[in-house]
Design an enzyme around this catalytic site. Structure first.
Site, short mmCIF file in Angstrom:
data_model
loop_
_atom_site.label_atom_id
_atom_site.label_comp_id
_atom_site.label_asym_id
_atom_site.label_seq_id
_atom_site.Cartn_x
_atom_site.Cartn_y
_atom_site.Cartn_z
N ARG A 38 10.32 18.08 -8.22
CA ARG A 38 11.58 17.73 -8.90
C ARG A 38 12.79 18.34 -8.21
O ARG A 38 13.92 17.91 -8.42
CB ARG A 38 11.53 18.19 -10.37
CG ARG A 38 10.52 17.42 -11.20
CD ARG A 38 10.35 18.07 -12.54
NE ARG A 38 9.99 19.48 -12.40
CZ ARG A 38 9.73 20.30 -13.42
NH1 ARG A 38 9.80 19.85 -14.65
NH2 ARG A 38 9.41 21.56 -13.20
N GLU A 64 -15.96 6.70 6.06
CA GLU A 64 -15.16 6.04 7.10
C GLU A 64 -14.99 7.01 8.25
O GLU A 64 -15.55 8.11 8.24
CB GLU A 64 -13.80 5.63 6.53
CG GLU A 64 -12.97 6.82 6.02
CD GLU A 64 -11.62 6.42 5.45
OE1 GLU A 64 -11.12 5.33 5.73
OE2 GLU A 64 -11.04 7.26 4.71
N LYS A 121 -2.53 6.95 1.19
CA LYS A 121 -2.24 7.22 2.61
C LYS A 121 -1.11 8.23 2.65
O LYS A 121 0.07 7.87 2.75
CB LYS A 121 -1.90 5.91 3.33
CG LYS A 121 -2.03 6.04 4.84
CD LYS A 121 -2.10 4.69 5.50
CE LYS A 121 -1.99 4.77 7.01
NZ LYS A 121 -3.07 5.47 7.67
N ARG A 157 0.84 -1.21 0.00
CA ARG A 157 0.00 0.00 0.00
C ARG A 157 0.88 1.26 0.00
O ARG A 157 0.57 2.24 -0.68
CB ARG A 157 -0.95 -0.02 1.21
CG ARG A 157 -1.97 1.11 1.19
CD ARG A 157 -3.04 0.95 2.26
NE ARG A 157 -2.51 1.08 3.60
CZ ARG A 157 -3.23 0.91 4.72
NH1 ARG A 157 -4.51 0.58 4.64
NH2 ARG A 157 -2.68 1.05 5.91
N1 PMP Z 1 -9.06 4.88 7.35
C1 PMP Z 1 -8.14 5.81 7.61
C2 PMP Z 1 -8.40 7.21 7.20
C3 PMP Z 1 -6.94 5.46 8.26
O1 PMP Z 1 -6.01 6.39 8.51
C4 PMP Z 1 -6.74 4.12 8.64
C5 PMP Z 1 -5.44 3.69 9.29
N2 PMP Z 1 -5.19 4.34 10.48
C6 PMP Z 1 -7.75 3.18 8.37
C7 PMP Z 1 -8.88 3.60 7.70
C8 PMP Z 1 -7.59 1.74 8.76
O2 PMP Z 1 -6.63 1.12 7.95
P1 PMP Z 1 -5.76 -0.10 8.46
O3 PMP Z 1 -6.72 -1.18 8.82
O4 PMP Z 1 -4.91 -0.45 7.29
O5 PMP Z 1 -4.99 0.37 9.65
#
Ligand code: PMP
Length: 293
Positions: A105, A184, A151, A52
């Site tokens: 760059r 989320e 991320k 990832r």
């Molecule tokens: N959503 C967000 C915005 C996150 O930052 C994270 C990780 N902290 C997750 C979901 C959960 O991801 P993971 O299970 O890979 O930790």
């Protein structure tokens, strides 16, 4: 023993682990990261986290000067150098030092650092009683502006939502997208349970594809649940039998109240409990300590 930090190929003391004020990670949030967990001297889902990280970097056209295998070794070496058994590991790759302009760059080499520290667990109470959370006014980043699947070090969208949760007197916030669909939380994915169905939003609504989310979907199928990605609204959460969050640090946290509406029976649900018990079975137990696997 003071912490040893991995910084650009070396393990250095915490006080020596410093980066330039010209680093674009600091100046512009230009960089990527991972939050990883180790159980019993073994890094959980290391390959998935590294994958990832490199995917996020690829879209940002951020060249990481290590192969994936070298990066895996660096993570495990950092854990080992600190003789940690259970740990939270923060792996960060920034664009590196440049000038004061945006142009990536001008940054000749990425900065890489890895911090392995004791894990700060959520209080037991969260799991025993469940959490009350709220939906917040700040919407999740639009995928065509800054895709939440990346991320990146740019977490202000999440931080604004977190502030709104804190202002409302709760721990976590649910972010909706521009169409009003649930995405989320600020650092966790969200699931709802209805009968034998386990539903979580699809990546295109604007979420990070959590690694814990993937594990929970697999476990859910194994438990005989009908698991699917689907869009849903706040109303669907309010009338769910159970709601829970997933994340590397949190694992699985039951939600018992959303926007003052009781969810299900108002206590952590049985399906959530079963999933958490099964989750604990798949985290590393014994094995060769500090092995890359
Ligand atoms: N959503 C967000 C915005 C996150 O930052 C994270 C990780 N902290 C997750 C979901 C959960 O991801 P993971 O299970 O890979 O930790």
């Amino acid at each position: 023993m003071s912490l040893k930090i991995y910084l650009n190929g070396k393990l250095v003391e915490k006080d020596q682990a410093v980066v330039s004020v010209f680093d674009h990670g600091l100046l512009y949030g230009d960089g990527v990261f991972e939050g990883i967990r180790a159980y019993n001297c073994s890094v959980f889902k290391l390959k998935e986290h590294i994958e990832r990280l490199y995917e996020s970097a690829h879209t940002l056209m951020l060249e990481i000067p290590l192969s994936k295998a070298e990066m895996e070794n660096a993570v495990v070496d950092t854990l080992k150098a600190n003789q940690l058994k259970d740990a939270y590991i923060r792996l960060v790759v920034t664009r590196g030092p440049g000038d004061l302009g945006l142009d990536p760059r001008k940054c000749s080499r990425a900065t890489i650092f890895i911090i392995a520290d004791k894990i700060a667990l959520y209080p037991k109470e969260f799991y025993e009683k469940g959490l009350a959370i709220v939906t917040v006014p700040t919407i999740r980043n639009h995928p065509e502006a800054l895709n939440p699947q990346l991320k990146t070090l740019n977490y202000l969208n999440n931080i604004l939502a977190k502030i709104e949760a804190i202002n409302a007197g709760v721990q976590e916030a649910i972010l909706l997208n521009a169409q009003g669909y649930v995405t989320e939380c600020t650092g966790e994915n969200i699931f709802l349970v209805r009968g034998k169905e386990l539903i979580t939003p699809p990546p295109y609504v604007g979420i990070l594809k959590g690694i814990t989310r993937d594990t929970v979907m697999t476990i859910g199928r194994r438990l005989g649940l009908s698991v699917r990605e689907d869009i849903f609204t706040r109303h669907d959460l309010y009338i769910a039998d159970e709601v829970f969050l997933t994340g590397t640090a949190a694992e699985i946290v039951p939600i018992v109240k959303i926007d003052n509406r009781q969810i299900g029976k108002g206590v952590p649900g049985t399906t959530t409990g079963q999933l958490l018990a099964e989750f604990h079975k798949v985290t590393p137990k014994d094995g060769t300590p500090y092995e890359v696997n």
